[in-house]
Structure formats: structure tokens, C-alpha cells
Design a protein around this motif. Structure first.
Motif, short mmCIF file in Angstrom:
data_model
loop_
_atom_site.label_atom_id
_atom_site.label_comp_id
_atom_site.label_asym_id
_atom_site.label_seq_id
_atom_site.Cartn_x
_atom_site.Cartn_y
_atom_site.Cartn_z
N SER A 1 -8.34 5.90 6.54
CA SER A 1 -9.14 5.98 6.99
C SER A 1 -10.43 5.31 6.91
O SER A 1 -11.65 5.02 7.24
CB SER A 1 -9.80 7.51 7.84
N LYS B 1 -1.95 14.40 8.50
CA LYS B 1 -2.51 13.75 8.70
C LYS B 1 -3.20 13.87 10.13
O LYS B 1 -3.95 12.91 10.85
CB LYS B 1 -2.54 12.05 8.57
N GLU C 1 -8.64 -1.52 7.23
CA GLU C 1 -7.15 -1.74 8.02
C GLU C 1 -7.64 -0.82 8.98
O GLU C 1 -7.08 -0.67 9.89
CB GLU C 1 -6.20 -1.66 6.83
N ALA C 2 -7.18 0.48 8.21
CA ALA C 2 -7.46 1.46 9.65
C ALA C 2 -8.89 1.73 10.74
O ALA C 2 -8.46 1.74 11.89
CB ALA C 2 -8.08 2.30 8.69
N MET D 1 0.88 -1.19 -0.17
CA MET D 1 0.06 0.18 0.06
C MET D 1 0.42 1.55 0.16
O MET D 1 1.79 1.39 1.22
CB MET D 1 -0.98 0.09 1.07
N SER D 2 0.83 2.53 -1.21
CA SER D 2 1.32 3.31 -0.76
C SER D 2 0.78 4.36 0.19
O SER D 2 -0.45 3.98 0.62
CB SER D 2 1.08 3.83 -2.07
N ILE D 3 2.07 5.38 0.61
CA ILE D 3 1.42 5.92 1.27
C ILE D 3 0.60 7.11 1.25
O ILE D 3 -0.13 6.98 1.74
CB ILE D 3 2.95 7.07 1.67
N ARG D 4 -0.12 7.49 0.01
CA ARG D 4 -0.72 7.85 0.22
C ARG D 4 -2.47 7.30 0.33
O ARG D 4 -3.45 7.41 1.07
CB ARG D 4 -1.48 8.29 -1.71
N ALA E 1 -2.31 4.49 3.10
CA ALA E 1 -2.34 4.42 3.92
C ALA E 1 -2.87 5.95 4.63
O ALA E 1 -3.32 5.92 5.31
CB ALA E 1 -0.82 4.62 4.52
N ALA E 2 -2.87 7.31 4.04
CA ALA E 2 -2.96 8.40 4.38
C ALA E 2 -4.56 8.51 4.20
O ALA E 2 -5.31 8.98 5.34
CB ALA E 2 -2.28 9.73 3.85
#
Lengths: 183, 288, 660
Positions: A10, A94, A14-15, A1-4, A6-7
Motif C-alpha cells: 500500500s 492483507k 505500484e500498489a 519483489m518479495s512477498i513482504r 508486496a504485502a
């Protein structure tokens, strides 16, 4: 998963996993929302400050403040990173999105970086980023970058106290908040 | 090349021969001088020991005048040159001071006009140009090129080639055929600021050191680029009975001789120590 | 499914006295993924650790959070604990409940709330931890030492004595360096050659040392334990395997008037030469620039007279490739050009010399046979003025730092002058006399009290000739008066500066240097001989001005670091390194310049796009070089470099958990 991705976490399953039951602080915070136009309700709302501290200097400085029993307000939460240069501006976005009222990035003094040059990148990056935040309406007083060495326990405590005071004066942050908070 | 000309008070009075010779030499080298209209004293030798802002405001006014002409400015007098450069530097580095000066002058100051000494100006035209313009090479004339303090200090602001052993004047004189001697007092002070006080014995002592040094190095004359140095060296040489004093020339006077002008045209007759005799000895009697 | 165990430590009353630990454990139980949470009085104690191990086994934990003291204190301890219970040691996170919480906040609800937040962040992070494994890289147990001065010689000897192969590279025809040029050493007045030359011989004879003189390091590639080094062996035009060092060629060489570099141009040498009589190796090289054979094609006298046929005009430079595991850089220093101070007249007046010239003048094997004479007329000087800080401590014209050795060597020169020339008078102009060192102050006292050196505190404004003397004009700031001394000889203590090509050396070996081009140590106090490139160490003045004892100590320290590295067959690497996802890397290489360790390089990968094979460039991290700072991750536009152990996901999850 890229940072975007991940960011934007929400929205992902997973989040969702990390979303525990809301704390009293959060409720108090939301309770203060309607009072947006006026002054925030002082008893109910407490500022939340997220501090990214590099492992070698600032985190050690925070440890020294502890060993020396130098008190500061409990509003500060430290996240340990290897180097201030590791802090991606997205982390700060974030933090503001998730409900932080102030963010600090702390690293070694220029010239003292454990990785020799990391904090120079931090300095340039966050000088620019601070302007961007200001442009989109986040008060400059909510975002700080500081140099705190491993021997500067008193400075760590002092910086935390000052930033907490400043953010408290500014009131709860409303910019960049997640849609779910604003409802 | 066209440049604004700031003669300063000396070149209209005690140093008039510097003005005469300087203008001729510049003309010969195709340097067009435009005298600043309505120029005023730069305050050298008195203002900067009295009032710091005044000492900057006086040169700043003249720099602003050059600005109006859209030209850089040359100041033959080393003291004027020094004050103009220092002013330019200070006002460039201190916006508050600059604002204060602008208010005093009642006009804007941009700092665009650069300042050049006459030595630097002639040197920038090139040794080759001097060599080509030379009709009467100063062959065999041994001279001590004397820069004094104000052309080279403070080095950080004036940026001379070498503040302790400058070469610009030596090169120009060599291009005109003269033989500059290697001597250690090129940038020693002549005591000019004491010349206007009642401590002239200081000046006499310093001048004696310079003259002795030049003579020890085998020089027949001292060459200056400053009216204050010139008047000190020219008037305060105490010679033993029977001994001949060392003539003191402006570098433009010697260049003028080399370029074919006469001593009279250049004002060489105005010195206290006769400057024509040495020229005659070297066989340039037509010039005399 | 994550199964996370949380252990909240009381730390006696250190945490429990302020934080409601039971409440924290209770709150932890409802955190996502947590299947077990408890509190315990001393988690780091033996039974505490046993409790964790038992829980891991019984609860089949996949991650552990310990709320205790700072991870800087016990993270390693707890990693071992979980590892011994069969869990990967990197599936552990520590929440700092003591230094960051109980010790700095009062006993109140907010403090306990903060503790819960910190634990929640750790839980959120550990849920995203992946097992990490330390890599192992083999170590090539051979060292390279660059520079054959006293620093390089000492380091090479120490490493070789520990039983490891060492290659000593020196660019001049002989080892020995600056120390070989010195006469006596302070504060003992030991003869420099007497203490240096035995070491030179030792290092050249050592069976573990390979000496490559007249050679330069051209290229260094690789990383700690695995460097590949290219060395250029300059053509000496003499086959040293045949040469016996008899010296006949030097005797016969017709080009005899070449200024000797070793003698600071005070002496002459031939075109085929060795720098000095005690050179190691004691075999000559031909200086092409001055050799008549090379200049005119005629001569060949050396070849004619050489009894061994060792002269080879056709010899070419050769390149040698070395594999080494560690590098000691000991490249020494240059001296500041005092001609930049034209008021002292160096370069214009022959009797204005530098301290190193004085060393050669006073040395019995020097150009004057140890007689101190003026270079101009070979007369013995009586009044000698020494000017200190020529370039040092002068931000306007020289360098800002103190060169450290000049005060002491000037005191030495004053003593040597007084010893060598009866009736001579040394004068020393100084700014401060700095004599920090064992026996140094006493030595300086001897110079003034026993040998009558006159110390004048002040700067010299001018040196100029008067007759055959030099007038030194300066200021005595203690008396507040100008002083003038008629000197026969003026000696300038010019500053120690970095080698003119120091920056090039640093770049080619791959470490950093400071604004003065001295090499930068990894930490000024705790890692003074390491560089920020693992496996590269520093010794001697290339790192900063220092005297011989300090240089030798630093060289031995660097050697100790090398030996410690070589004592293991393999080196464990930090698993928390950067990692590129080649699938999304655009190959922009913006990460490359931010990496302080040159660990990122472009790499070409093959892909199939729409059924076609294409090749494209992506970034690639060398895990041997990466130190895990993460600077690249923040520079990456596409977010495709991540830092293991501190991934984007982990940090963002922490942020989110803290802000609940």
C-alpha cells in the motif's frame, strides 16, 4: 519483489495504482467508525468477506451454487487460487488490513486434493494461524477454513450465508487495519 | 521385583491352594508380593451384569490402593485380572466415567498402577529363571495348559500374545520340565458364569468337552490359572464308572512341585480329584 | 504504461438481468490502467470475440479483462481470442460475474457493486500479469512396464501393438504372475493357462517388446516423457543366449527337494529350475541358496551335462539403464497370512490350506496332477469347508476392505470340487456373497443349485482336529444356531493385500500409496489409471483388489494413456509453475518436502560476494514435474518462490482491490 514488499504494497507506487475511487461501501464503513463503542449502524455497514477458493473444488462448488441458482448474500468476494495450499497467511492479514471483515479459505476435502496433499498443509497452517489471529485480537468467527467439493453447491451457499451472518453479528473488523483507515 | 498382590475373594476361600502355591513360587522367583491393605471384592461374576458403574468402581478402588503403594498390581485370579484390566482401560478412555467413579469412591483415581496376571508375571521373570529354580523337573508329565476365556479376552484390552492360541503358560510349564500338549481347547469357556446358576448342566457339558479334548491330546492333567476354572473342572467331571478323572492343577502348584516343595505345602490335597496320585506315579513321591 | 481493456458480457439476460452492466463498464473506465471498457450482449459469440480482437489492435491493449461467466467455462476460449489478436494469452483475466454474482444474488445495487469489485480485482490482477509461454519437452517414445502378470502383459502388448517400444520388467524368472498359478477362471471356467500362455508367448515374441525377467527396477529418475530407469538383472548363472531350454540340467540336478514357490510348497523343485513348465522364457535359473555348487563348492552336475555350455557360476548381477517416456506399474499383490487367525489352525494343521493352494491342487499340471487330495495323507476329501473373508472386512485382525475376488473364486472352487470328486460336499461360511459382475450371480447360483454347495451365513470360531478330521465350529446366523461340520479339508479365502514391498516401489518410482499400501490413482473416478506423478500409470491389483477382466481393462486403459502421450513428439507444459528467485533464496529447502511432485531439488549456484566467488545451495524447480499447486510458495519463509500466473503481487492486488 518479495512477498513482504508486496504485502506492504500500500505504500508503494505500484500498489497506489490499484487504489480506485472509494466506493459507497467504504464510506459507509468509515461513517460507522465513530460508533465503535456501540453497536454498528446496521443500515450503513455491510460486512465484506473475502473467500480464497481452490480452483478444483471450492471454486467449482461456487460455480455449481451459481448454476443451481442457490442464493447467498452478495457480501462474499471470491479469489481464485490453484490450491488452498497456495494461500499464504499474509494474504489473510492483507485482507483484514485492507478492510475485509471476514476471510474464508476453502479447499477440497481432506484426501481429495487435486494436488494430493495441498489441503493437509492448509489445515495445519490455518489451525495455527487462527490461534495467532485470536491472540492478536481478531475474533475467531472472522476467519474460517472449510472443505467444499465441486459437487457441494448447496454447501457453498450455506457456508457463505452462515459466515456472513456470523461476521455481521461481530460488526466491522478493526484489528490489523491500515493506518490510513484508522485516522 | 516388588508388586502389589490382589488375591481376590477366591484365593482366601475355595482357591486357597492357588494362594499358598502362588506365594511360594513368587518367593522362589524373587518376586516380592505385598498384599493390598483393605482390599475389597472386585465384583467379578455379579457386578458387571448388575450395574456398569459399580462394576468399574469396585476394581477402581483396589487399583487406587495399589496406586497408594506406588506399585503395579498382580491378580492371580483370571476373573479379577480381567475386571481390573477392563476397568483400567475404560477409565483411561472415558474421563466422564472416571469422574463419576472418583465421586463414588470419594478419592482420586490415577490409573498409574498397571495390572498383570500371575502367568504374565512369572513369564516376565523368564523361562530361564524357572529352569534354574527347578529342583525336581516335571519330566514326562503331559499337561494340557488351559487359559480359559478371561486371561485372553477381550483381546483388544488384555493384549495377550495370541488370543486363540496363547503360549505363555505352555512355556512356563515346559521350562519346569513338563510336556505341554498341543490341544485345541486352550481358550474355550468352562461355563463358569453358569456354575452359580441352576443351569449347571451347561457347565458339565463344557467341562466334558475340555476334559475329552485334553485326554484326546494325550494329557494326564489340566493346568489352569483361574480359581473359577479350577473349581469347575475339579468338581464337575462326570466320569464313567471305573474310569479315572483327570487331575486339575493350578500352574503354581506344579511349579511348586518342580521347585522342590511338597504337595501339602502347596495345598494340593485340597482338590476334589486327587492330585497326589499322578505325582506319585511319576516318581515324585517325596513331594507327596 | 498499462493499457487494459474491459469487456462486460450481458450473457443475454443472465448477467444483464441482475447486474447493471452499463454501470459496471462505466465504473471500469475509471479504474487504474483501463483505457477501454464496453459491454456486449454475447461476448463469447463470434462477433463478440471479433470485438475483443479489434479493440486489442485499435487500443494497443496490454491486458484484457472479461466480465462474464466462470473462467472454468470460457477462459480457454478467450485466451485463444486474445492470442489470435497478437497478445500473450496469459494477459487475460476473467471476472466471474455470472456464477458468482448474477445467478446467486438478487437484482439490487449491492449485486452491481459486487460485480464492479470483481472487475476491479481482475483489472488489478491483469495489470501485474506477465506473458507466459508454454514449454515443450520432448517425449521419449518408449514405455516401461513393471510387473509381468496379466496386467503388465496386456499393457505391454497394447503399447507395442500401437508401434512403440516397450520394456517389460519382471522380477521372477518367468512372466505370468498370479494368473499362471490359477486353474480355471470364473465365471466361464476357462482354463487360466489356456488364455494366458498365448499372451505370454505373444509378448515375448513381439518385436517391439524387450523382456527383462529375473530383473528388478532399482531407481527411477526424471519426469514425464523423460524417465531414466536403472534395472538390476539378477544373475541367473545360466547364459540365456546359449541355453535352449532343453531341461537336462533340471533333470540331473541332485537338489530335488526344494519347496516350489509356484506350487505353494505343495510341490518340489530343483535348485536349477524354471517356476513352471510353460514358463516364458522357458529357460532355467539357479537358486543360489539351495544349489550345492554354491553351498559346498562341489557338484557342478548341471554344467557337466549342459550340451551348450550355458551354465556360468561366475555370472554377476548387471545394471541396465533405460530411457523411457512413460511407466506402467503393474506389480500385483500378495496374500494375507492366515496364520494370524490362529483359531483356523493354518500352519498347525496341514489340511487347512488357502484358496491359492486349492488352485494348485485342482490344476492338472499341479503337484497332484489335478487330483484334489489332502496334503496330510493324500486322501480324497469329501467334506470341504471354505471359509470366506479371512482377513478381509475385519478391522480388528485383518484389513478393512473387501478383497472382491474371494466370493467368486470360492464359488468356483465349490464347483470344481463337486466336478472333480464324486460325492464331495462343499460348505461355504460367508458374511455376504458379493457377485457384482457380468454372469457372476448366475455362476454363484450354479454353485448352490446345480453343484449343491451349502452356504452358511456366519463366521467360524474354531477349527480343530478330531481323529483325522477337522471339526469346523461356527455359527449359522440365519438360523441363530451354532453349527459343527466334520471336514476333510478346510480352504481359507485369505485377503488380497498389497505387495510386501509396495511402499518401496512407490517411493522409488515416486508416487503415492494408501494406508493399505495399494497405489493411489490420481482421481478415483476421472483418473483411475493415472498417478499423481505425470507419466506414471497403474494397472491391476497393485492399485486395489480386482478380478481378471477388470485388471485387463485397466491395463488396456493405462496403455491407451501411454499411447496418447506418445502420439505427440513434444509435450506442452503448463506455464503456471513455481519459480525460485535464487538471489533471495536461503537454501533452507523447506519447500522441498511440501512438494507432492518432488519437483523441487537443491541446486548449487556460484555467486560473487565482496569480490569472492562462493557457491551456495538454493532451491530449484523442475518445470517438467511442477504442476502449479503453489504449496511451496506458502511454505517459503523468505517469500522467494512465486507461482507464475498466481503471484504474490497478483493475489495481494486482488485482495486490495476487492476491499476498496
Amino acid at each position: 519483489m518479495s512477498i513482504r514488499a508486496a504485502a506492504a504494497g500500500s505504500q508503494t507506487a505500484e500498489a497506489e495504482e490499484v487504489l480506485g475511487p472509494a466506493e459507497a461501501r467504504r464510506q459507509a464503513h468509515q461513517a460507522s467508525q465513530p460508533a465503535a463503542a456501540g453497536a454498528p449502524a446496521p443500515q450503513a455497514w455491510e460486512p465484506l468477506i473475502v473467500a480464497f477458493c481452490c480452483n478444483w473444488c471450492s471454486y467449482a462448488g461456487a460455480d455449481l451454487a451459481g448454476t443451481s441458482r442457490l442464493g447467498y448474500p452478495p457480501n462474499v468476494r471470491v479469489i481464485r487460487v490453484p490450491c488452498s495450499g497456495r494461500v499464504n497467511p499474509l494474504f489473510i492479514v492483507k485482507a483484514f488490513q485492507s478492510g475485509a471483515d471476514g476471510v474464508l479459505v476453502a479447499g477440497c476435502h481432506p484426501g481429495d486434493c487435486h494436488y494430493s496433499t495441498g489441503n493437509y498443509f492448509t489445515r495445519r497452517r490455518f489451525l495455527l494461524f487462527r490461534r495467532l489471529l485470536e491472540f492478536i485480537g481478531v475474533e475467531p468467527g472472522r476467519f474460517h477454513a472449510r472443505w467444499i467439493s465441486g459437487s457441494e453447491g448447496p454447501k457453498f451457499a450455506q457456508v457463505m450465508t452462515e459466515i456472513t451472518q456470523e461476521v455481521r453479528r461481530l460488526g466491522p473488523n478493526r484489528m490489523l487495519r491500515d493506518a490510513r483507515d484508522v485516522q | 521385583m516388588k508388586i502389589a498382590y490382589y488375591p481376590g475373594c477366591s484365593l482366601h476361600s475355595t482357591g486357597i491352594e492357588y494362594d499358598l502355591s502362588g506365594r511360594r513360587v513368587c518367593q522362589d522367583l524373587d518376586i516380592e508380593l505385598q498384599e493390598l491393605p483393605d482390599w475389597t471384592c472386585c465384583g467379578a461374576s455379579s457386578a458387571h451384569v448388575t450395574d456398569h458403574v459399580l462394576a468399574l468402581a469396585l476394581p477402581a478402588r483396589n487399583l487406587a490402593l495399589a496406586d497408594d503403594l506406588g506399585l503395579d498390581v498382580t491378580a492371580p485370579c483370571a476373573a479379577c485380572y480381567n475386571r481390573l484390566q477392563v476397568t483400567r482401560h475404560e477409565l483411561a478412555h472415558d474421563p466422564k466415567l472416571r469422574q463419576e467413579v472418583e465421586e463414588l469412591l470419594g478419592r482420586p483415581y490415577t490409573g498409574r498402577a498397571a495390572v498383570r496376571s500371575l502367568v504374565d508375571l512369572v513369564a516376565s521373570v523368564g523361562e530361564e529363571a524357572v529352569r534354574q529354580r527347578t529342583r525336581r523337573p516335571l519330566r514326562g508329565l503331559k499337561v494340557a495348559a488351559y487359559y480359559g476365556c478371561l486371561l485372553v479376552r477381550p483381546a483388544g484390552i488384555l493384549q495377550p500374545d495370541d488370543p486363540e492360541n496363547p503360549q505363555g503358560l505352555d512355556r512356563i510349564l515346559a521350562a519346569a520340565g513338563a510336556e505341554p500338549v498341543e490341544w485345541p481347547f486352550k481358550t474355550e469357556c468352562c461355563g463358569a458364569s453358569f456354575a452359580l446358576t441352576d443351569h449347571t448342566e451347561v457347565v458339565t457339558r463344557l467341562v466334558a468337552q475340555l476334559v475329552d479334548g485334553a485326554q484326546a491330546a494325550g494329557a494326564e492333567a489340566i493346568v489352569t490359572a483361574c480359581p473359577l476354572c479350577h473349581s469347575n473342572l475339579d468338581m464337575r467331571q462326570e466320569t464313567a464308572p471305573g474310569a479315572t478323572p483327570l487331575p486339575v492343577y493350578y500352574f503354581t502348584e506344579l511349579l511348586g512341585i518342580a521347585f522342590g516343595h511338597s504337595a501339602a505345602e502347596l495345598g494340593i490335597g485340597k482338590h476334589s480329584i486327587d492330585g497326589t496320585q499322578l505325582l506319585a506315579q511319576h516318581g515324585w513321591s517325596q513331594a507327596v | 504504461m498499462k493499457r487494459i481493456g474491459v469487456f462486460i458480457c450481458w450473457c443475454g439476460s443472465n448477467i444483464a438481468g441482475t447486474v447493471d452492466v452499463e454501470k459496471v463498464a462505466e465504473a471500469a473506465r475509471s479504474m487504474p490502467g483501463v483505457v477501454y471498457a464496453t459491454d456486449y450482449k454475447y461476448t463469447c459469440s463470434e462477433p463478440g470475440q471479433q470485438m475483443i480482437k479489434d479493440a486489442i489492435r485499435e487500443q494497443h491493449l496490454t491486458g484484457v479483462v472479461i466480465g462474464s461467466c466462470s473462467p472454468r467455462m470460457h477462459e480457454k476460449t478467450f485466451r485463444k481470442t486474445v492470442e489470435s489478436a497478437g497478445l500473450n494469452p496469459y494477459l487475460l483475466e476473467v471476472a466471474n460475474l455470472r456464477e458468482h454474482c448474477s445467478w446467486v444474488h438478487p437484482r439490487e445495487e449491492a449485486t452491481t457493486r459486487k460485480a464492479i469489485d470483481l472487475v476491479r480485482a481482475a483489472v488489478a490482477k491483469v495489470a501485474r500479469n506477465h506473458p507466459l509461454h508454454q514449454g515443450h519437452i520432448p517425449v521419449e517414445k518408449r514405455a516401461l512396464v513393471i510387473g509381468g502378470g496379466i496386467a503388465g502383459i496386456q499393457a505391454a502388448l497394447d503399447i507395442a501393438e500401437s508401434g512403440y517400444e516397450t520394456v517389460l520388467v519382471e522380477r521372477e524368472p518367468s512372466i505370468g504372475g498370479r494368473m499362471a498359478q490359477l486353474d480355471k477362471t470364473f465365471p466361464t471356467l476357462d482354463c487360466s493357462a489356456c488364455i494366458l500362455t498365448p499372451k505370454m508367448v505373444d509378448v515375448s515374441r513381439h518385436d517391439k517388446v524387450t523382456l527383462l525377467t529375473y530383473s528388478e527396477v532399482e531407481k527411477v529418475e526424471g519426469y514425464i516423457g523423460n524417465f531414466t530407469v536403472t534395472v538390476r538383472r539378477k544373475a541367473a548363472y545360466v547364459d540365456h543366449s546359449k541355453c535352449t531350454g532343453c531341461g537336462l540340467c533340471m533333470e540331473k540336478c541332485p537338489a530335488k527337494k526344494i519347496p516350489s514357490e509356484f506350487e505353494m510348497s505343495l510341490g518340489r523343485r530343483t535348485a536349477i529350475y524354471r517356476p513352471f513348465p510353460q514358463a516364458v522364457p522357458n529357460k532355467p535359473v539357479i537358486d543360489r541358496e539351495h544349489c550345492l555348487k554354491f553351498k559346498t563348492g562341489k557338484c557342478g552336475v548341471c554344467a557337466h551335462f549342459c550340451p551348450r555350455g550355458a551354465i556360468d557360476y561366475e555370472q554377476q548381477d548387471q545394471r541396465v539403464t533405460l530411457h523411457v517416456g512413460a511407466i506402467v506399474v503393474a506389480t500385483g499383490y500378495d496374500l494375507f497370512d492366515p496364520a494370524l487367525y490362529s483359531e483356523y489352525g493354518y500352519g498347525r494343521y496341514p489340511d487347512v490350506i488357502t484358496g491359492l493352494h486349492f488352485e494348485r491342487l485342482v490344476n492338472s499340471s499341479g503337484p497332484t496332477g489335478g487330483h484334489i487330495v489332502r496334503p496330510s495323507d493324500h486322501k480324497e476329501p469329501k467334506n470341504v469347508v471354505f471359509i470366506q473373508c479371512v482377513g478381509s472386512r475385519d478391522e480388528a485382525k485383518g484389513v478393512s476392505y473387501c478383497s472382491k475376488i474371494c466370493c467368486m473364486y470360492t464359488a468356483k472352487h465349490a464347483i470344481l470340487l463337486a466336478e472333480h470328486v464324486p460325492g464331495a460336499h462343499p460348505y461355504v461360511f460367508y458374511m455376504d456373497v458379493r457377485t457384482a459382475g457380468k454372469g457372476y450371480e448366475e455362476f454363484y447360483k450354479r454353485a448352490t443349485e446345480e453343484f449343491g454347495a451349502t452356504y452358511i451365513r456366519g463366521r467360524v470360531s474354531k477349527v480343530y482336529p478330531r481323529g483325522d478330521k477337522l471339526v469346523v465350529r461356527g455359527e449359522d446366523t440365519l438360523l441363530g444356531k451354532p453349527v459343527e461340520i466334520e471336514a476333510d479339508l478346510v480352504v481359507l479365502a485369505n485377503a488380497v493385500v498389497a505387495r510386501h514391498d509396495a511402499a518401496e516401489v512407490a517411493r522409488s518410482v515416486g508416487f503415492s500409496y494408501d494406508g493399505h499400501h495399494f497405489f493411489t490413482e490420481a482421481h478415483p473416478k476421472l483418473a483411475p489409471v493415472e498417478t499423481n506423478t505425470a507419466g506414471v500409470f497403474l494397472a491391476g491389483v497393485c492399485q486395489g483388489p480386482k478380478d481378471i477382466p477388470e485388471t485387463v481393462a485397466q491395463a488396456s486403459a493405462a496403455a491407451a494413456k501411454v499411447v496418447a502421450l506418445f502420439s505427440k513428439d513434444q509435450m506442452a507444459t503448463n506455464p503456471m509453475t513455481a519459480q525460485v528467485d535464487p538471489a533471495c533464496c536461503a537454501g533452507c529447502m523447506l519447500c522441498e518436502p511440501v512438494c507432492p511432485y518432488h519437483a523441487i531439488r537443491p541446486e548449487t549456484i556460484q555467486e560473487r560476494v565482496g569480490g569472492k566467488a562462493i557457491s551456495r545451495q538454493v532451491a530449484s524447480v523442475n518445470e517438467g514435474l511442477c504442476q502449479g499447486c503453489g504449496a511451496c510458495t506458502a511454505a517459503c519463509r523468505t517469500g522467494c518462490i512465486d507461482l507464475k500466473g498466481y503471484t504474490h503481487q497478483q493475489i495481494l492486488a486482488e485482495v486490495e482491490a476487492l476491499c476498496l
